[in-house]
Design a protein around this motif. Structure first.
Motif, PDB file in Angstrom:
ATOM      1  N   VAL A 111      51.291 151.010  15.163  1.00  0.00           N
ATOM      2  CA  VAL A 111      49.960 150.411  15.158  1.00  0.00           C
ATOM      3  C   VAL A 111      49.969 149.196  16.084  1.00  0.00           C
ATOM      4  O   VAL A 111      50.985 148.513  16.236  1.00  0.00           O
ATOM      5  CB  VAL A 111      49.490 150.010  13.738  1.00  0.00           C
ATOM      6  N   LEU A 112      48.818 148.966  16.694  1.00  0.00           N
ATOM      7  CA  LEU A 112      48.585 147.792  17.526  1.00  0.00           C
ATOM      8  C   LEU A 112      47.698 146.857  16.727  1.00  0.00           C
ATOM      9  O   LEU A 112      46.597 147.245  16.306  1.00  0.00           O
ATOM     10  CB  LEU A 112      47.909 148.198  18.841  1.00  0.00           C
ATOM     11  N   GLU A 113      48.204 145.647  16.508  1.00  0.00           N
ATOM     12  CA  GLU A 113      47.541 144.681  15.651  1.00  0.00           C
ATOM     13  C   GLU A 113      47.169 143.457  16.471  1.00  0.00           C
ATOM     14  O   GLU A 113      47.984 142.958  17.252  1.00  0.00           O
ATOM     15  CB  GLU A 113      48.542 144.299  14.558  1.00  0.00           C
ATOM     16  N   ILE A 114      45.937 143.001  16.301  1.00  0.00           N
ATOM     17  CA  ILE A 114      45.499 141.755  16.925  1.00  0.00           C
ATOM     18  C   ILE A 114      44.913 140.890  15.827  1.00  0.00           C
ATOM     19  O   ILE A 114      43.974 141.305  15.131  1.00  0.00           O
ATOM     20  CB  ILE A 114      44.464 142.017  18.042  1.00  0.00           C
ATOM     21  N   GLU A 115      45.483 139.706  15.668  1.00  0.00           N
ATOM     22  CA  GLU A 115      45.048 138.774  14.622  1.00  0.00           C
ATOM     23  C   GLU A 115      44.926 139.471  13.268  1.00  0.00           C
ATOM     24  O   GLU A 115      43.910 139.401  12.591  1.00  0.00           O
ATOM     25  CB  GLU A 115      43.739 138.098  15.030  1.00  0.00           C
ATOM     26  N   LYS A 116      45.971 140.209  12.912  1.00  0.00           N
ATOM     27  CA  LYS A 116      46.114 140.908  11.622  1.00  0.00           C
ATOM     28  C   LYS A 116      45.148 142.088  11.436  1.00  0.00           C
ATOM     29  O   LYS A 116      45.073 142.665  10.358  1.00  0.00           O
ATOM     30  CB  LYS A 116      46.004 139.939  10.450  1.00  0.00           C
ATOM     31  N   GLU A 117      44.426 142.474  12.500  1.00  0.00           N
ATOM     32  CA  GLU A 117      43.541 143.635  12.439  1.00  0.00           C
ATOM     33  C   GLU A 117      44.169 144.769  13.247  1.00  0.00           C
ATOM     34  O   GLU A 117      44.587 144.569  14.392  1.00  0.00           O
ATOM     35  CB  GLU A 117      42.165 143.301  13.027  1.00  0.00           C
ATOM     36  N   ILE A 118      44.229 145.955  12.636  1.00  0.00           N
ATOM     37  CA  ILE A 118      44.737 147.119  13.358  1.00  0.00           C
ATOM     38  C   ILE A 118      43.613 147.621  14.254  1.00  0.00           C
ATOM     39  O   ILE A 118      42.540 147.994  13.771  1.00  0.00           O
ATOM     40  CB  ILE A 118      45.218 148.211  12.386  1.00  0.00           C
ATOM     41  N   VAL A 119      43.873 147.606  15.569  1.00  0.00           N
ATOM     42  CA  VAL A 119      42.845 148.020  16.523  1.00  0.00           C
ATOM     43  C   VAL A 119      43.163 149.373  17.159  1.00  0.00           C
ATOM     44  O   VAL A 119      42.299 149.976  17.784  1.00  0.00           O
ATOM     45  CB  VAL A 119      42.611 146.947  17.613  1.00  0.00           C
ATOM     46  N   GLY A 120      44.410 149.837  17.011  1.00  0.00           N
ATOM     47  CA  GLY A 120      44.776 151.121  17.585  1.00  0.00           C
ATOM     48  C   GLY A 120      46.102 151.602  17.033  1.00  0.00           C
ATOM     49  O   GLY A 120      46.802 150.878  16.313  1.00  0.00           O
ATOM     50  N   GLU A 174      50.439 150.601   3.669  1.00  0.00           N
ATOM     51  CA  GLU A 174      49.219 149.801   3.491  1.00  0.00           C
ATOM     52  C   GLU A 174      48.303 149.839   4.725  1.00  0.00           C
ATOM     53  O   GLU A 174      47.164 149.377   4.654  1.00  0.00           O
ATOM     54  CB  GLU A 174      49.539 148.355   3.090  1.00  0.00           C
ATOM     55  N   ASP A 175      48.767 150.408   5.834  1.00  0.00           N
ATOM     56  CA  ASP A 175      47.943 150.541   7.040  1.00  0.00           C
ATOM     57  C   ASP A 175      47.125 151.833   7.057  1.00  0.00           C
ATOM     58  O   ASP A 175      46.233 151.999   7.896  1.00  0.00           O
ATOM     59  CB  ASP A 175      48.833 150.554   8.300  1.00  0.00           C
ATOM     60  N   ILE A 176      47.430 152.756   6.158  1.00  0.00           N
ATOM     61  CA  ILE A 176      46.866 154.105   6.256  1.00  0.00           C
ATOM     62  C   ILE A 176      45.344 154.116   6.170  1.00  0.00           C
ATOM     63  O   ILE A 176      44.691 154.817   6.950  1.00  0.00           O
ATOM     64  CB  ILE A 176      47.515 155.036   5.213  1.00  0.00           C
ATOM     65  N   ASP A 177      44.748 153.348   5.281  1.00  0.00           N
ATOM     66  CA  ASP A 177      43.290 153.383   5.157  1.00  0.00           C
ATOM     67  C   ASP A 177      42.610 152.967   6.461  1.00  0.00           C
ATOM     68  O   ASP A 177      41.615 153.579   6.873  1.00  0.00           O
ATOM     69  CB  ASP A 177      42.815 152.509   3.994  1.00  0.00           C
ATOM     70  N   ALA A 178      43.135 151.957   7.129  1.00  0.00           N
ATOM     71  CA  ALA A 178      42.557 151.510   8.398  1.00  0.00           C
ATOM     72  C   ALA A 178      42.690 152.589   9.470  1.00  0.00           C
ATOM     73  O   ALA A 178      41.758 152.839  10.240  1.00  0.00           O
ATOM     74  CB  ALA A 178      43.230 150.218   8.864  1.00  0.00           C
ATOM     75  N   VAL A 179      43.832 153.261   9.515  1.00  0.00           N
ATOM     76  CA  VAL A 179      44.054 154.308  10.514  1.00  0.00           C
ATOM     77  C   VAL A 179      43.191 155.532  10.203  1.00  0.00           C
ATOM     78  O   VAL A 179      42.588 156.120  11.114  1.00  0.00           O
ATOM     79  CB  VAL A 179      45.554 154.659  10.626  1.00  0.00           C
TER      80      VAL A 179
END
Length: 151
Positions: free
Chosen positions: A45-54, A9-14
């Motif tokens: 993945v690096l997540e901050i407040e449920k947002e993938i930032v890196g 489920e992280d793939i689209d963001a990456v």
């Protein structure tokens, strides 16, 4: 701040970050393969407040780690997140007892080269015509595992 293994489920963001950051981005299919079929691959993945930032991708092969990709969303750059991800990669490689970490980087990407050098990587070779999209050369950079973190 949370670093965790990438999930489907992280793939689209990456993929969106790959397209924002790189002229030759990884595709959705490439990333699905990496996390579901490639036994040597780990993508974090690096997540901050449920947002993938890196994110950082690595292959753990025999006695070494190869970094396959590293990215931080443009709006989150300049906060040290790349170093956080690099330090996690170094920590994992050290834990596994690996001798070194290697990567290729565009010769024109001075910002990335500076990051890698601050983490103890050294340029050891030039890979001619490495990037298919621009035919740009790449530096092969290697970090021997004596140093355990980025400065």
């Amino acid at each position: 701040m949370l670093i965790r293994k990438m999930e489907l489920e992280d793939i689209d963001a990456v993929v969106a970050m790959e397209h924002e950051l790189f002229t030759s981005p990884w595709s959705k299919e490439d990333l699905v393969y990496e996390i579901t079929k490639n036994a040597f691959s780990t993508i974090l993945v690096l997540e901050i407040e449920k947002e993938i930032v890196g994110y950082i991708g690595m292959w753990n092969l025999g006695d070494q780690t190869q970094i396959t990709t590293l990215g931080v969303a443009k709006k989150h750059q300049g906060h040290g997140y790349s170093k956080v991800l690099m330090n996690k990669c170094i920590e994992i490689s050290s834990y596994l007892g690996y001798d070194n970490i290697n990567l290729e980087v565009r010769v024109s990407n001075q910002r990335a080269i500076n990051l890698y050098q601050s983490c103890g990587f050294k340029i050891v070779a030039v890979r001619k015509d490495y990037y298919q999209d621009t035919h740009e050369d790449a530096y092969l950079m290697i970090k021997e595992m004596e140093e355990k973190s980025c400065h």
